[in-house]
Design an enzyme around this catalytic site. Structure first.
Site, short mmCIF file in Angstrom:
data_model
loop_
_atom_site.label_atom_id
_atom_site.label_comp_id
_atom_site.label_asym_id
_atom_site.label_seq_id
_atom_site.Cartn_x
_atom_site.Cartn_y
_atom_site.Cartn_z
N SER A 181 -34.56 32.06 25.46
CA SER A 181 -35.84 32.07 24.75
C SER A 181 -36.22 33.51 24.39
O SER A 181 -35.49 34.18 23.66
CB SER A 181 -36.90 31.38 25.61
OG SER A 181 -38.04 31.08 24.85
N ASP A 339 -36.23 21.23 19.73
CA ASP A 339 -36.75 22.53 20.11
C ASP A 339 -37.26 23.21 18.83
O ASP A 339 -36.54 23.24 17.82
CB ASP A 339 -35.65 23.36 20.76
CG ASP A 339 -36.09 24.75 21.20
OD1 ASP A 339 -37.28 25.08 21.08
OD2 ASP A 339 -35.22 25.51 21.68
N HIS A 369 -36.50 22.51 24.65
CA HIS A 369 -36.70 23.87 25.13
C HIS A 369 -37.01 23.90 26.64
O HIS A 369 -37.75 23.06 27.14
CB HIS A 369 -37.84 24.55 24.37
CG HIS A 369 -37.85 26.03 24.52
ND1 HIS A 369 -37.08 26.86 23.72
CD2 HIS A 369 -38.51 26.84 25.39
CE1 HIS A 369 -37.27 28.11 24.09
NE2 HIS A 369 -38.13 28.13 25.11
#
Length: 399
Positions: A181, A339, A369
């Site tokens: 991320s 995501d 995610h």
């Protein structure tokens, strides 16, 4: 008036039903059928939403027991930046090990090298005989861009110095940089800078990016729109993280969601720059899904000029030129179908490949995610186990 016993029972039932309905309404999120263990994910998401304002660095994860016992774990500093170093037992004389530098996720505002990340890094160090360095870069609100990036770059340069690698018995031809991320954003940006810095003698051999954040100009890609309400990273939350990171007022969120901040009247956002994140050209056809590009003719005045970080490749690695990408190390990019960041990763896959870099795209059709961190009870998911195992397997075969 005094209530009778029956009236009190009815009132208690009514209150219980009301609370149950309210709780179900708060927890329930419509999810695609492909997502497994949906109620477990909804409960996790509800927990995140409830505690996000209370929990910053630990992100709900507790410190765990040492795994395995013979692993040496040290909390030290690299170039003044706090790091946690995981060292597997030393091999025979002359036996060199892999090395990996890891940057955790959390929107540049949450998380630490502890908890779920700690477990993954311990397992990786043990199973792959790898010296893992997890970086505790500074977070918002104490700092904003470029401080987290500069922390990670300083730690990386220190790690890659021949003297440090030798002190840990690391093979200089087998050193990775990785992150998930926002950590994937930092890993990509650091990998780019190290690749073009002639003063750094040892380069990263590979980069492993787990659903990375890569650009802040287009929040209307197909994945941002299709997955905007999928836990645990909502579209509005990702925009908030970006605004915080770049030092923008949070009141600008509606403008940014509408792409007003990257309108055509921003002359410093050139046609060439726009092409570097043009999903209509870079995404596989099946992910375009009939969407049309959101282009604003005239938008928020001066945003791109007043906030230079918006166009800085250190913040948005997807904006890097092909001459930079061509020098980047072999890549592993993990993407998840459900995501908001899916298309960031897929566009980077294409751009790296177009620049001649070998890329493995590990795409999870049932993924969402945060799965990389969902391996700790009570929020351990089968998907999380698969995602971590796929990451390990690629590093085992490519690092």
């Amino acid at each position: 008036a005094v209530l009778s016993r029956d009236e009190m029972r009815l009132q208690a039932v009514a209150v219980t039903v009301s609370l149950t309905v309210a709780l179900a309404y708060y927890v329930y999120v419509p999810l695609p059928h492909a997502i497994q263990e949906p109620w477990k994910l909804m409960l996790l998401d509800a927990t995140f939403r409830t505690t996000r304002h209370l929990v910053r660095r630990e992100m709900l994860w507790l410190e765990t027991a040492v795994y395995p016992e013979e692993l040496k774990v040290s909390d030290i500093t690299f170039a003044g930046v706090p790091v946690r170093v995981y060292e597997p037992p030393a091999g025979g004389e002359g036996h060199l090990r892999r090395g990996l530098m890891f940057f955790h996720g959390g929107g540049w505002a949450l998380g630490s090298e502890k908890g779920a990340y700690d477990i993954v890094n311990r397992m990786l160090s043990d199973e792959l005989n790898t010296v893992v360095v997890s970086v505790e870069y500074r977070l918002y609100p104490e700092v904003q861009f470029p401080a987290p990036y500069l922390d990670c770059l300083a730690a990386a340069k220190h790690f890659l110095s021949p003297e440090v690698l030798a002190s840990y018995a690391i093979d200089p031809e087998r050193v990775a940089v990785s992150g998930d991320s926002a950590g994937g954003n930092l890993a990509a940006a650091v990998a780019q800078e190290i690749s073009v810095d002639d003063t750094v003698r040892v380069k990263f051999s590979v980069q492993a990016l787990i659903y990375p954040v890569l650009q802040a100009l287009d929040f209307n890609t197909p994945s941002f729109l299709d997955n905007q309400n999928i836990p645990v990273l909502y579209r509005t939350l990702m925009v908030r993280f970006w605004l915080q990171y770049l030092g923008l007022d949070l009141s600008l969120q509606p403008d940014v969601l509408a792409n007003n901040h990257s309108s055509l009247d921003h002359s410093n956002i050139t046609r060439e720059l726009r092409a570097r994140l043009d999903w209509t050209l870079l995404l596989p056809p099946r992910h375009k899904k009939g969407h049309k590009k959101v282009i604003v003719e005239k938008g928020s005045e001066g945003t791109a000029t007043e906030v230079p970080g918006l166009l800085d490749v250190r913040a948005s690695p997807l904006l890097a030129g092909p001459e930079v990408l061509a020098k980047c190390p072999r890549a592993y990019i993990l993407t998840c179908e459900y995501d908001v960041l899916r298309d960031d990763g897929l566009m980077y896959v294409r751009r790296l490949q177009d620049a001649g870099v070998t890329v493995t795209n590990d795409h999870y059709e049932d993924g969402y995610h945060g799965a990389f961190s969902f391996i700790v009870w009570p929020f351990d998911f089968e998907l999380g186990q698969r995602v971590v195992r796929g990451y390990f397997n690629w590093l085992k075969n490519n690092l």
